[in-house]
Design an enzyme around this catalytic site. Structure first.
Site, PDB file in Angstrom:
ATOM      1  N   GLU A 187      36.157  54.569  33.500  1.00 16.64           N
ATOM      2  CA  GLU A 187      36.430  53.362  34.294  1.00 16.64           C
ATOM      3  C   GLU A 187      37.077  52.350  33.347  1.00 16.64           C
ATOM      4  O   GLU A 187      36.500  52.012  32.311  1.00 16.64           O
ATOM      5  CB  GLU A 187      35.116  52.804  34.852  1.00 16.64           C
ATOM      6  CG  GLU A 187      35.260  51.469  35.535  1.00 16.64           C
ATOM      7  CD  GLU A 187      34.967  51.550  37.027  1.00 16.64           C
ATOM      8  OE1 GLU A 187      34.664  52.651  37.543  1.00 16.64           O
ATOM      9  OE2 GLU A 187      35.047  50.490  37.666  1.00 16.64           O
ATOM     10  N   GLU A 221      36.384  48.358  28.157  1.00 17.76           N
ATOM     11  CA  GLU A 221      36.562  46.937  28.484  1.00 17.76           C
ATOM     12  C   GLU A 221      37.002  46.197  27.217  1.00 17.76           C
ATOM     13  O   GLU A 221      36.456  46.426  26.141  1.00 17.76           O
ATOM     14  CB  GLU A 221      35.246  46.375  29.043  1.00 17.76           C
ATOM     15  CG  GLU A 221      35.192  44.900  29.300  1.00 17.76           C
ATOM     16  CD  GLU A 221      36.275  44.372  30.235  1.00 17.76           C
ATOM     17  OE1 GLU A 221      36.350  44.786  31.398  1.00 17.76           O
ATOM     18  OE2 GLU A 221      37.074  43.526  29.772  1.00 17.76           O
ATOM     19  N   ASP A 274      40.976  47.930  23.740  1.00 17.42           N
ATOM     20  CA  ASP A 274      42.123  47.871  24.642  1.00 17.42           C
ATOM     21  C   ASP A 274      42.423  49.304  25.087  1.00 17.42           C
ATOM     22  O   ASP A 274      42.598  50.189  24.247  1.00 17.42           O
ATOM     23  CB  ASP A 274      43.311  47.277  23.884  1.00 17.42           C
ATOM     24  CG  ASP A 274      44.500  47.007  24.791  1.00 17.42           C
ATOM     25  OD1 ASP A 274      44.780  47.841  25.682  1.00 17.42           O
ATOM     26  OD2 ASP A 274      45.157  45.981  24.599  1.00 17.42           O
ATOM     27  N   ASP A 314      44.193  43.437  35.582  1.00 17.92           N
ATOM     28  CA  ASP A 314      44.816  42.103  35.543  1.00 17.92           C
ATOM     29  C   ASP A 314      46.297  42.233  35.879  1.00 17.92           C
ATOM     30  O   ASP A 314      47.024  42.973  35.218  1.00 17.92           O
ATOM     31  CB  ASP A 314      44.639  41.479  34.158  1.00 17.92           C
ATOM     32  CG  ASP A 314      43.189  41.096  33.890  1.00 17.92           C
ATOM     33  OD1 ASP A 314      42.453  40.814  34.864  1.00 17.92           O
ATOM     34  OD2 ASP A 314      42.783  41.087  32.711  1.00 17.92           O
ATOM     35  N   LYS A 358      53.190  36.418  36.303  1.00 14.53           N
ATOM     36  CA  LYS A 358      54.407  35.755  35.790  1.00 14.53           C
ATOM     37  C   LYS A 358      55.250  36.752  34.980  1.00 14.53           C
ATOM     38  O   LYS A 358      54.699  37.505  34.163  1.00 14.53           O
ATOM     39  CB  LYS A 358      54.033  34.576  34.890  1.00 14.53           C
ATOM     40  CG  LYS A 358      53.447  33.405  35.666  1.00 14.53           C
ATOM     41  CD  LYS A 358      53.199  32.233  34.754  1.00 14.53           C
ATOM     42  CE  LYS A 358      52.571  31.108  35.562  1.00 14.53           C
ATOM     43  NZ  LYS A 358      51.681  30.271  34.788  1.00 14.53           N
ATOM     44  N   ASP A 374      45.576  43.806  44.362  1.00 13.84           N
ATOM     45  CA  ASP A 374      46.012  42.893  45.434  1.00 13.84           C
ATOM     46  C   ASP A 374      47.429  42.416  45.145  1.00 13.84           C
ATOM     47  O   ASP A 374      47.964  41.622  45.894  1.00 13.84           O
ATOM     48  CB  ASP A 374      45.090  41.663  45.488  1.00 13.84           C
ATOM     49  CG  ASP A 374      45.186  40.856  44.203  1.00 13.84           C
ATOM     50  OD1 ASP A 374      45.101  41.468  43.115  1.00 13.84           O
ATOM     51  OD2 ASP A 374      45.374  39.631  44.279  1.00 13.84           O
ATOM     52  N   PHE A 404      35.617  42.619  42.547  1.00 12.20           N
ATOM     53  CA  PHE A 404      36.918  42.089  42.964  1.00 12.20           C
ATOM     54  C   PHE A 404      37.291  42.589  44.359  1.00 12.20           C
ATOM     55  O   PHE A 404      37.861  41.845  45.145  1.00 12.20           O
ATOM     56  CB  PHE A 404      37.999  42.430  41.939  1.00 12.20           C
ATOM     57  CG  PHE A 404      38.180  41.342  40.923  1.00 12.20           C
ATOM     58  CD1 PHE A 404      37.191  41.081  39.979  1.00 12.20           C
ATOM     59  CD2 PHE A 404      39.322  40.555  40.912  1.00 12.20           C
ATOM     60  CE1 PHE A 404      37.338  40.053  39.050  1.00 12.20           C
ATOM     61  CE2 PHE A 404      39.485  39.528  39.988  1.00 12.20           C
ATOM     62  CZ  PHE A 404      38.489  39.276  39.045  1.00 12.20           C
TER      63      PHE A 404
HETATM   64  C1  LIG Z   1      40.469  41.520  37.307  1.00 12.06           C
HETATM   65  S1  LIG Z   1      39.160  42.199  36.359  1.00 12.06           S
HETATM   66  C2  LIG Z   1      38.538  43.486  37.410  1.00 12.06           C
HETATM   67  C3  LIG Z   1      37.096  43.808  37.112  1.00 12.06           C
HETATM   68  C4  LIG Z   1      36.492  44.954  37.943  1.00 12.06           C
HETATM   69  N1  LIG Z   1      37.225  46.201  37.762  1.00 12.06           N
HETATM   70  C5  LIG Z   1      36.420  44.631  39.418  1.00 12.06           C
HETATM   71  O1  LIG Z   1      37.208  45.222  40.192  1.00 12.06           O
HETATM   72  O2  LIG Z   1      35.572  43.811  39.799  1.00 12.06           O
HETATM   73  C6  LIG Z   1      40.089  43.117  35.123  1.00 12.06           C
HETATM   74  C7  LIG Z   1      39.249  43.526  33.910  1.00 12.06           C
HETATM   75  O3  LIG Z   1      40.056  44.345  33.057  1.00 12.06           O
HETATM   76  C8  LIG Z   1      39.816  43.995  31.693  1.00 12.06           C
HETATM   77  N2  LIG Z   1      41.030  44.368  30.936  1.00 12.06           N
HETATM   78  C9  LIG Z   1      42.231  43.746  30.985  1.00 12.06           C
HETATM   79  N3  LIG Z   1      43.115  44.337  30.178  1.00 12.06           N
HETATM   80  C10 LIG Z   1      42.458  45.383  29.600  1.00 12.06           C
HETATM   81  C11 LIG Z   1      42.828  46.367  28.645  1.00 12.06           C
HETATM   82  N4  LIG Z   1      44.074  46.391  28.135  1.00 12.06           N
HETATM   83  N5  LIG Z   1      41.918  47.279  28.258  1.00 12.06           N
HETATM   84  C12 LIG Z   1      40.647  47.237  28.766  1.00 12.06           C
HETATM   85  N6  LIG Z   1      40.239  46.320  29.686  1.00 12.06           N
HETATM   86  C13 LIG Z   1      41.119  45.402  30.087  1.00 12.06           C
HETATM   87  C14 LIG Z   1      39.559  42.498  31.751  1.00 12.06           C
HETATM   88  O4  LIG Z   1      38.828  42.035  30.624  1.00 12.06           O
HETATM   89  C15 LIG Z   1      38.767  42.355  33.045  1.00 12.06           C
HETATM   90  O5  LIG Z   1      37.383  42.477  32.835  1.00 12.06           O
END
Ligand SMILES: C[S@@+](CC[C@H](N)C(=O)[O-])C[C@H]1O[C@@H](n2cnc3c(N)ncnc32)[C@H](O)[C@@H]1O
Length: 198
Positions: free
Chosen positions: A34, A59, A86, A109, A113, A145, A179
């Protein structure tokens, strides 16, 4: 008699500086990943229902990662691991080929932009890395979304040979994350896709 699980209890957090394949006993152990679980606990529900399979959450936020580890420990789950990293680094160099059953990516994310698009991680470069890490009948589920990001995801997955198996305007109950619930409450349109490795 208590059920024998194939995993030893131990630390949930996996050392990002160590050898991931050794730590997770890859490719011998079937593995679900995940990516970006945030504050969501969907992966805990999935792991509790499937104790014979290993679940890894990746994460990049330390705070969210640490909270997740505490929740896993409290839940007493022995088949969940967390990696503070990452995902791009994981895909580039940390996973052996053909070791992942599925990747779940719920609401990555979107960086809407244009000047921030470089921060998006599902790209034409990473999609072949996802394919390489998957077992032959492995899959990727993704929800967003953000329509422009979904266009980029669709093009990236197709160019890496993935086949679109399912596309819906709601996230299935078993995959529903914080989300997903938030967007549902707001009545905001979302798109959910299931991709099979080609
Ligand atoms: C918008 S949140 C969605 C959280 C969850 N999946 C949900 O649907 O409720 C996106 C998550 O991805 C993590 N994230 C963003 N870029 C990432 C990356 N390059 N590698 C690992 N995690 C990342 C962020 O820290 C954040 O917790």
């Amino acid at each position: 008699m208590t059920e024998q699980l194939p995993f030893e209890p131990g630390l949930v957090a996996v050392d990002p500086a160590g050898d991931l394949a050794t730590a997770l006993e890859l490719p011998a152990r079937p593995l679900h990943i995940e990516v970006g679980f945030g504050k969501d606990v969907r992966v805990l529900r999935a792991a509790a229902a499937d104790p014979g399979t290993l679940y890894l959450g990746i994460e990049v936020s330390r705070k969210k990662h640490d909270k997740f580890c505490r929740k896993v420990a409290r839940a007493g789950l022995r088949n969940v691991r967390a990696l503070l990293c990452d995902v791009r680094e994981v895909l580039q160099e940390m996973l052996p080929p053909a070791c992942v059953l599925s990747f779940t990516v719920l609401f990555p994310d979107p960086w809407p932009k244009r000047r921030h698009h470089k921060h998006r991680w599902i790209t034409p470069e990473s999609a072949p890395q996802l394919a390489r890490a998957l077992v032959p009948d492995g899959c990727v589920t993704v929800a967003t979304d953000d329509a422009p990001y979904m266009d980029q995801i669709r093009a990236s997955m197709r160019s890496a040979g993935f086949r679109l198996e399912r596309e819906t305007a709601t996230v299935p109950a078993l995959e529903r994350s914080l989300f997903a619930e938030r967007f549902e409450r707001l009545g905001a349109p979302v798109l959910y896709q299931l991709w099979l490795r080609g």
